[in-house]
Design an enzyme around this catalytic site. Structure first.
Site, PDB file in Angstrom:
ATOM      1  N   LYS A  13       0.830  -1.199   0.000  1.00 51.42           N
ATOM      2  CA  LYS A  13       0.000   0.000   0.000  1.00 51.42           C
ATOM      3  C   LYS A  13       0.872   1.259   0.000  1.00 51.42           C
ATOM      4  O   LYS A  13       2.078   1.184   0.257  1.00 51.42           O
ATOM      5  CB  LYS A  13      -0.918  -0.031   1.230  1.00 51.42           C
ATOM      6  CG  LYS A  13      -1.945  -1.186   1.224  1.00 51.42           C
ATOM      7  CD  LYS A  13      -2.815  -1.117   2.479  1.00 51.42           C
ATOM      8  CE  LYS A  13      -3.862  -2.205   2.535  1.00 51.42           C
ATOM      9  NZ  LYS A  13      -4.708  -2.094   3.753  1.00 51.42           N
ATOM     10  N   TYR A  53     -12.463  -2.151  -2.543  1.00 53.87           N
ATOM     11  CA  TYR A  53     -13.021  -2.113  -1.181  1.00 53.87           C
ATOM     12  C   TYR A  53     -14.547  -2.046  -1.184  1.00 53.87           C
ATOM     13  O   TYR A  53     -15.150  -1.455  -0.285  1.00 53.87           O
ATOM     14  CB  TYR A  53     -12.423  -0.941  -0.400  1.00 53.87           C
ATOM     15  CG  TYR A  53     -11.017  -1.221   0.103  1.00 53.87           C
ATOM     16  CD1 TYR A  53     -10.727  -2.412   0.785  1.00 53.87           C
ATOM     17  CD2 TYR A  53      -9.985  -0.308  -0.083  1.00 53.87           C
ATOM     18  CE1 TYR A  53      -9.446  -2.686   1.250  1.00 53.87           C
ATOM     19  CE2 TYR A  53      -8.693  -0.576   0.391  1.00 53.87           C
ATOM     20  CZ  TYR A  53      -8.445  -1.774   1.053  1.00 53.87           C
ATOM     21  OH  TYR A  53      -7.177  -2.043   1.521  1.00 53.87           O
ATOM     22  N   PHE A  61     -15.211   4.708   8.179  1.00 56.81           N
ATOM     23  CA  PHE A  61     -13.905   5.177   7.691  1.00 56.81           C
ATOM     24  C   PHE A  61     -13.712   4.955   6.189  1.00 56.81           C
ATOM     25  O   PHE A  61     -12.612   5.101   5.671  1.00 56.81           O
ATOM     26  CB  PHE A  61     -12.779   4.475   8.472  1.00 56.81           C
ATOM     27  CG  PHE A  61     -12.891   2.971   8.471  1.00 56.81           C
ATOM     28  CD1 PHE A  61     -12.408   2.224   7.402  1.00 56.81           C
ATOM     29  CD2 PHE A  61     -13.495   2.299   9.523  1.00 56.81           C
ATOM     30  CE1 PHE A  61     -12.516   0.845   7.378  1.00 56.81           C
ATOM     31  CE2 PHE A  61     -13.604   0.906   9.520  1.00 56.81           C
ATOM     32  CZ  PHE A  61     -13.113   0.180   8.442  1.00 56.81           C
ATOM     33  N   ARG A  93      -1.093 -14.478   4.471  1.00 60.08           N
ATOM     34  CA  ARG A  93      -1.780 -13.778   5.576  1.00 60.08           C
ATOM     35  C   ARG A  93      -1.077 -14.000   6.909  1.00 60.08           C
ATOM     36  O   ARG A  93      -1.058 -13.125   7.769  1.00 60.08           O
ATOM     37  CB  ARG A  93      -3.260 -14.188   5.660  1.00 60.08           C
ATOM     38  CG  ARG A  93      -4.118 -13.355   4.707  1.00 60.08           C
ATOM     39  CD  ARG A  93      -5.596 -13.381   5.035  1.00 60.08           C
ATOM     40  NE  ARG A  93      -6.049 -12.387   5.999  1.00 60.08           N
ATOM     41  CZ  ARG A  93      -6.385 -11.136   5.721  1.00 60.08           C
ATOM     42  NH1 ARG A  93      -6.264 -10.662   4.508  1.00 60.08           N
ATOM     43  NH2 ARG A  93      -6.819 -10.339   6.662  1.00 60.08           N
ATOM     44  N   THR A  99      -5.331  -7.527  10.792  1.00 60.78           N
ATOM     45  CA  THR A  99      -5.705  -6.259  10.151  1.00 60.78           C
ATOM     46  C   THR A  99      -5.317  -5.053  11.005  1.00 60.78           C
ATOM     47  O   THR A  99      -4.767  -4.071  10.498  1.00 60.78           O
ATOM     48  CB  THR A  99      -7.231  -6.247   9.910  1.00 60.78           C
ATOM     49  OG1 THR A  99      -7.591  -7.415   9.171  1.00 60.78           O
ATOM     50  CG2 THR A  99      -7.664  -5.009   9.149  1.00 60.78           C
ATOM     51  N   ARG A 110       2.497  -6.358   9.355  1.00 57.55           N
ATOM     52  CA  ARG A 110       1.623  -5.289   9.858  1.00 57.55           C
ATOM     53  C   ARG A 110       1.985  -4.902  11.292  1.00 57.55           C
ATOM     54  O   ARG A 110       1.899  -3.741  11.676  1.00 57.55           O
ATOM     55  CB  ARG A 110       0.163  -5.718   9.755  1.00 57.55           C
ATOM     56  CG  ARG A 110      -0.348  -5.683   8.313  1.00 57.55           C
ATOM     57  CD  ARG A 110      -1.675  -6.378   8.193  1.00 57.55           C
ATOM     58  NE  ARG A 110      -2.369  -6.046   6.965  1.00 57.55           N
ATOM     59  CZ  ARG A 110      -3.560  -6.521   6.643  1.00 57.55           C
ATOM     60  NH1 ARG A 110      -4.180  -7.354   7.443  1.00 57.55           N
ATOM     61  NH2 ARG A 110      -4.129  -6.166   5.505  1.00 57.55           N
ATOM     62  N   ASN A 124      -1.730  -0.262   7.312  1.00 58.31           N
ATOM     63  CA  ASN A 124      -1.071  -1.521   7.639  1.00 58.31           C
ATOM     64  C   ASN A 124      -0.164  -2.058   6.542  1.00 58.31           C
ATOM     65  O   ASN A 124       0.150  -3.235   6.499  1.00 58.31           O
ATOM     66  CB  ASN A 124      -2.112  -2.549   8.091  1.00 58.31           C
ATOM     67  CG  ASN A 124      -3.282  -2.624   7.143  1.00 58.31           C
ATOM     68  OD1 ASN A 124      -3.203  -2.120   6.025  1.00 58.31           O
ATOM     69  ND2 ASN A 124      -4.362  -3.258   7.564  1.00 58.31           N
ATOM     70  N   HIS A 127      -1.811  -5.380   1.631  1.00 55.06           N
ATOM     71  CA  HIS A 127      -3.105  -6.057   1.476  1.00 55.06           C
ATOM     72  C   HIS A 127      -2.826  -7.466   1.003  1.00 55.06           C
ATOM     73  O   HIS A 127      -1.963  -7.683   0.158  1.00 55.06           O
ATOM     74  CB  HIS A 127      -3.966  -5.349   0.423  1.00 55.06           C
ATOM     75  CG  HIS A 127      -5.118  -6.206  -0.029  1.00 55.06           C
ATOM     76  ND1 HIS A 127      -6.313  -6.244   0.640  1.00 55.06           N
ATOM     77  CD2 HIS A 127      -5.223  -7.109  -1.044  1.00 55.06           C
ATOM     78  CE1 HIS A 127      -7.118  -7.111   0.045  1.00 55.06           C
ATOM     79  NE2 HIS A 127      -6.481  -7.652  -0.985  1.00 55.06           N
ATOM     80  N   GLU A 138     -10.286 -10.144  -6.847  1.00 58.60           N
ATOM     81  CA  GLU A 138      -9.291  -9.072  -6.757  1.00 58.60           C
ATOM     82  C   GLU A 138      -8.258  -9.157  -7.884  1.00 58.60           C
ATOM     83  O   GLU A 138      -7.912  -8.138  -8.488  1.00 58.60           O
ATOM     84  CB  GLU A 138      -8.571  -9.153  -5.401  1.00 58.60           C
ATOM     85  CG  GLU A 138      -9.479  -8.851  -4.215  1.00 58.60           C
ATOM     86  CD  GLU A 138      -8.820  -9.137  -2.868  1.00 58.60           C
ATOM     87  OE1 GLU A 138      -9.436  -8.833  -1.838  1.00 58.60           O
ATOM     88  OE2 GLU A 138      -7.682  -9.669  -2.830  1.00 58.60           O
TER      89      GLU A 138
END
Ligand code: UDP
Ligand code: MG
Length: 169
Positions: A13, A53, A61, A93, A99, A110, A124, A127, A138
């Site tokens: 990100k 998203y 948010f 993951r 998260t 993260r 974080n 993704h 995705e």
């Protein structure tokens, strides 16, 4: 039981890029021994951010999250990759961590690099896809078939008549 080959969409990100974490993140992910089968730098449009998203639309948010992934607070770019191999989703993951960076294992990506902003967004750094279904959705959103070196999902030939495309001058 042998693990099934899976794909996971990984995004570094804008905060991860701004903080020059690309090398560190890729090194951590190499622990998985998975294959990178696609990679590119993307300037994220509002449309792409909203589609990515779409499941967060009702969150308080949401607007901040869209601005975050578009790079308004850091750098207007994201590094997008597809990792492929046995158990890819859980492996990626696992190294990525929870998260919420405050709850994430401090040794995870993260946990090590994330923060919570004063506006309450979890910055974080990375993704990763949560399930095979989400990964497919995705990956098809972020990549064209010819940008991936493996045929991971079925494709078809389409004749595009009035396609306008930028080419080298
Ligand atoms: N997010 C946030 N606050 C929350 C939940 C999520 O800021 O309470 C952000 C965070 O950047 C997260 C993204 O929204 O990575 C997508 O949320 P999701 O629940 O899909 O988590 P992920 O799959 O990224 O772990
Ligand atoms: Mg998610």
């Amino acid at each position: 039981m042998t693990e099934k080959d899976e794909q996971s969409l990984v995004l570094i990100k804008p905060d991860g890029l701004k903080k020059s974490l690309t090398g560190n993140i890729l090194t951590r992910l190499s622990e998985t021994k998975l294959d990178i089968v696609a990679a590119k730098i993307v300037r994220v449009s509002r449309e792409l951010a909203e589609k990515h998203y779409c499941h967060m639309k009702e969150k308080p948010f949401y607007e901040e999250l869209i601005k975050y992934i578009m790079g308004e607070y850091h750098k207007r770019k994201v590094m997008a990759m597809v990792y492929c191999g046995p158990g890819a989703i859980a492996k990626v993951r696992g190294i990525c961590g929870a998260t919420n960076p405050e709850e994430a294992d401090p040794v995870s990506i993260r946990g090590a690099y994330g923060r919570i902003t004063t506006k309450g967004v979890y910055e974080n750094a990375i993704h990763t896809s949560v399930s095979a279904e989400e990964a497919e959705r995705e990956i098809k959103l972020w990549f064209e078939p010819e940008e991936i070196i493996l045929d991971i999902y079925p494709t078809k030939e389409a004749k595009l008549q009035s396609l306008k495309k930028r080419v080298w001058a």
